[in-house]
Design an enzyme around this catalytic site. Structure first.
Site, PDB file in Angstrom:
ATOM      1  N   SER A 129       0.862  -1.184   0.000  1.00 56.29           N
ATOM      2  CA  SER A 129       0.000   0.000   0.000  1.00 56.29           C
ATOM      3  C   SER A 129       0.895   1.230   0.000  1.00 56.29           C
ATOM      4  O   SER A 129       2.087   1.137   0.337  1.00 56.29           O
ATOM      5  CB  SER A 129      -0.846  -0.025   1.287  1.00 56.29           C
ATOM      6  OG  SER A 129      -1.567   1.167   1.440  1.00 56.29           O
ATOM      7  N   TYR A 167      -3.044  -0.946  10.299  1.00 59.74           N
ATOM      8  CA  TYR A 167      -2.930  -1.260   8.870  1.00 59.74           C
ATOM      9  C   TYR A 167      -1.541  -0.878   8.353  1.00 59.74           C
ATOM     10  O   TYR A 167      -0.885  -1.660   7.650  1.00 59.74           O
ATOM     11  CB  TYR A 167      -4.030  -0.523   8.104  1.00 59.74           C
ATOM     12  CG  TYR A 167      -4.017  -0.749   6.612  1.00 59.74           C
ATOM     13  CD1 TYR A 167      -4.580  -1.897   6.054  1.00 59.74           C
ATOM     14  CD2 TYR A 167      -3.453   0.183   5.745  1.00 59.74           C
ATOM     15  CE1 TYR A 167      -4.579  -2.109   4.673  1.00 59.74           C
ATOM     16  CE2 TYR A 167      -3.453  -0.014   4.368  1.00 59.74           C
ATOM     17  CZ  TYR A 167      -4.013  -1.160   3.834  1.00 59.74           C
ATOM     18  OH  TYR A 167      -4.003  -1.357   2.478  1.00 59.74           O
ATOM     19  N   LYS A 209       1.380  -3.238   6.523  1.00 64.09           N
ATOM     20  CA  LYS A 209       1.861  -3.048   5.145  1.00 64.09           C
ATOM     21  C   LYS A 209       3.360  -2.737   5.123  1.00 64.09           C
ATOM     22  O   LYS A 209       4.060  -3.138   4.188  1.00 64.09           O
ATOM     23  CB  LYS A 209       1.033  -1.982   4.428  1.00 64.09           C
ATOM     24  CG  LYS A 209      -0.428  -2.416   4.195  1.00 64.09           C
ATOM     25  CD  LYS A 209      -0.528  -3.715   3.374  1.00 64.09           C
ATOM     26  CE  LYS A 209      -1.954  -4.127   3.081  1.00 64.09           C
ATOM     27  NZ  LYS A 209      -2.056  -5.333   2.248  1.00 64.09           N
TER      28      LYS A 209
HETATM   29  N1  NAP Z   1      -8.352  -0.070  -2.317  1.00 65.99           N
HETATM   30  C1  NAP Z   1      -7.237   0.633  -2.207  1.00 65.99           C
HETATM   31  O1  NAP Z   1      -7.198   1.850  -2.476  1.00 65.99           O
HETATM   32  C2  NAP Z   1      -5.976  -0.025  -1.726  1.00 65.99           C
HETATM   33  C3  NAP Z   1      -4.848   0.802  -1.551  1.00 65.99           C
HETATM   34  C4  NAP Z   1      -3.661   0.230  -1.137  1.00 65.99           C
HETATM   35  C5  NAP Z   1      -3.596  -1.139  -0.909  1.00 65.99           C
HETATM   36  N2  NAP Z   1      -4.700  -1.915  -1.086  1.00 65.99           N
HETATM   37  C6  NAP Z   1      -4.556  -3.362  -0.848  1.00 65.99           C
HETATM   38  O2  NAP Z   1      -5.144  -4.073  -1.931  1.00 65.99           O
HETATM   39  C7  NAP Z   1      -5.679  -5.327  -1.467  1.00 65.99           C
HETATM   40  C8  NAP Z   1      -7.149  -5.432  -1.831  1.00 65.99           C
HETATM   41  O3  NAP Z   1      -7.858  -4.365  -1.196  1.00 65.99           O
HETATM   42  P1  NAP Z   1      -9.372  -3.996  -1.536  1.00 65.99           P
HETATM   43  O4  NAP Z   1      -9.440  -2.529  -1.553  1.00 65.99           O
HETATM   44  O5  NAP Z   1      -9.835  -4.788  -2.707  1.00 65.99           O
HETATM   45  O6  NAP Z   1     -10.100  -4.514  -0.183  1.00 65.99           O
HETATM   46  P2  NAP Z   1     -11.600  -5.014   0.049  1.00 65.99           P
HETATM   47  O7  NAP Z   1     -12.517  -4.417  -0.945  1.00 65.99           O
HETATM   48  O8  NAP Z   1     -11.858  -4.810   1.501  1.00 65.99           O
HETATM   49  O9  NAP Z   1     -11.488  -6.585  -0.251  1.00 65.99           O
HETATM   50  C9  NAP Z   1     -10.694  -7.406   0.564  1.00 65.99           C
HETATM   51  C10 NAP Z   1     -10.820  -8.850   0.125  1.00 65.99           C
HETATM   52  O10 NAP Z   1     -10.021  -9.645   1.023  1.00 65.99           O
HETATM   53  C11 NAP Z   1     -10.818 -10.735   1.496  1.00 65.99           C
HETATM   54  N3  NAP Z   1     -10.405 -11.149   2.827  1.00 65.99           N
HETATM   55  C12 NAP Z   1     -10.344 -10.401   3.955  1.00 65.99           C
HETATM   56  N4  NAP Z   1      -9.958 -11.159   4.971  1.00 65.99           N
HETATM   57  C13 NAP Z   1      -9.768 -12.422   4.498  1.00 65.99           C
HETATM   58  C14 NAP Z   1      -9.382 -13.642   5.079  1.00 65.99           C
HETATM   59  N5  NAP Z   1      -9.111 -13.742   6.374  1.00 65.99           N
HETATM   60  N6  NAP Z   1      -9.285 -14.747   4.280  1.00 65.99           N
HETATM   61  C15 NAP Z   1      -9.554 -14.655   2.955  1.00 65.99           C
HETATM   62  N7  NAP Z   1      -9.933 -13.526   2.354  1.00 65.99           N
HETATM   63  C16 NAP Z   1     -10.038 -12.411   3.116  1.00 65.99           C
HETATM   64  C17 NAP Z   1     -12.255 -10.185   1.471  1.00 65.99           C
HETATM   65  O11 NAP Z   1     -13.177 -11.230   1.357  1.00 65.99           O
HETATM   66  P3  NAP Z   1     -14.037 -11.903   2.540  1.00 65.99           P
HETATM   67  O12 NAP Z   1     -14.482 -10.807   3.454  1.00 65.99           O
HETATM   68  O13 NAP Z   1     -15.116 -12.607   1.785  1.00 65.99           O
HETATM   69  O14 NAP Z   1     -13.088 -12.847   3.190  1.00 65.99           O
HETATM   70  C18 NAP Z   1     -12.234  -9.376   0.173  1.00 65.99           C
HETATM   71  O15 NAP Z   1     -12.458 -10.222  -0.926  1.00 65.99           O
HETATM   72  C19 NAP Z   1      -5.415  -5.328   0.048  1.00 65.99           C
HETATM   73  O16 NAP Z   1      -4.217  -6.008   0.319  1.00 65.99           O
HETATM   74  C20 NAP Z   1      -5.272  -3.860   0.386  1.00 65.99           C
HETATM   75  O17 NAP Z   1      -4.532  -3.675   1.570  1.00 65.99           O
HETATM   76  C21 NAP Z   1      -5.896  -1.383  -1.479  1.00 65.99           C
END
Ligand code: NAP
Length: 226
Positions: free
Chosen positions: A136, A149, A153
């Site tokens: 991130s 968080y 990261k």
């Molecule tokens: N969105 C952004 O702007 C952003 C920025 C920087 C980094 N990131 C990183 O990108 C990645 C994806 O983020 P996102 O924004 O798509 O998040 P999100 O919309 O909250 O989705 C997270 C996903 O992870 C799954 N998950 C959570 N806990 C889990 C567990 N214990 N076992 C298996 N699956 C699990 C959730 O599914 P379930 O709840 O069904 O398990 C969901 O499918 C993450 O690593 C996040 O830190 C995102």
């Protein structure tokens, strides 16, 4: 050449959007998440050889069994994407309870280690494959109210670079900052202003080609989807 791609956290957000785009391009996705309903929908939407299972990455035994089944049916992945993660509810660190703090650590750090523990030996045996650990902007900088968080990261950056030093030639471990994308996670920390950012589907159209061209030359390089 179609690739075998393992993705954690495919039930929504970036994982769901990457799944759709990888499959559209003819690759095979083996994905997991905790949500039963969303996993059932993915099974409906994307047929074999794509496979979707309910797995909690924080549960080492579940990850072990999932990896065992997948390695048997599909062989070692070409791409292993550690995407699943949680974010704490915005709050100063000293107000965050032990349980919430542990949940973030268990999924974001231990979950990644669990997946690496059970998939990477088979990849090492073949001396090929790319491991992408989702980091991130908050793995390289910090902000108030997201300390747990940020801690995870920053840990992902260190864990991934150490892993990169352990892998044989021909493989890579890469910490990847995906950018800022309007998902449920972003809405949790940015509130309404999350809607100013691209959707996961828009992001996936540039992120997926970027991920597909990663190679052993990128081993240990902290990268960002541009
Ligand atoms: N969105 C952004 O702007 C952003 C920025 C920087 C980094 N990131 C990183 O990108 C990645 C994806 O983020 P996102 O924004 O798509 O998040 P999100 O919309 O909250 O989705 C997270 C996903 O992870 C799954 N998950 C959570 N806990 C889990 C567990 N214990 N076992 C298996 N699956 C699990 C959730 O599914 P379930 O709840 O069904 O398990 C969901 O499918 C993450 O690593 C996040 O830190 C995102």
């Amino acid at each position: 050449m179609p690739k075998r791609i393992v993705i954690t956290g495919v039930t929504r957000g970036l994982g769901r959007a990457m799944t759709e785009e990888f499959v559209r391009l003819g690759h095979t996705v083996c994905g997991c998440g905790r949500g039963h309903k969303a996993i059932a929908q993915l099974r409906q939407a994307f047929s074999a050889p794509n496979v979707f299972e309910v797995v909690d990455v924080a549960a080492d035994e579940q990850v072990k069994n999932w990896a065992g089944r997948l390695l048997e049916s599909h062989g070692p992945p070409d791409l292993l994407l550690n995407n699943a993660a949680l974010i704490n509810k915005n709050a100063p660190l000293w107000t965050i309870g032990a349980e919430e703090f542990s949940d973030v650590i268990d999924v974001n750090i231990k979950g990644v280690a669990n997946v690496i523990r059970h998939f990477v030996p088979a990849m090492i045996e073949q001396r090929r494959g790319i491991i992408v650990n989702f980091s991130s902007g908050w793995g390289r900088s910090t902000d108030a109210e997201v300390a747990p968080y940020c801690a995870t990261k920053w840990a992902i950056e260190g864990l991934t670079q150490a892993l990169a030093q352990e892998l044989p030639d021909g493989m890579a471990a890469i910490p990847l900052n995906p950018g800022i994308i309007n998902t449920e996670m972003l809405q949790s920390c940015f509130g309404h202003s999350a809607s100013a950012y691209p959707s996961a589907e828009q992001w996936a159209r540039k992120a997926v080609p970027f991920i597909l061209q990663l190679s052993a030359r990128d081993n240990g390089r902290p990268l960002t989807v541009q």
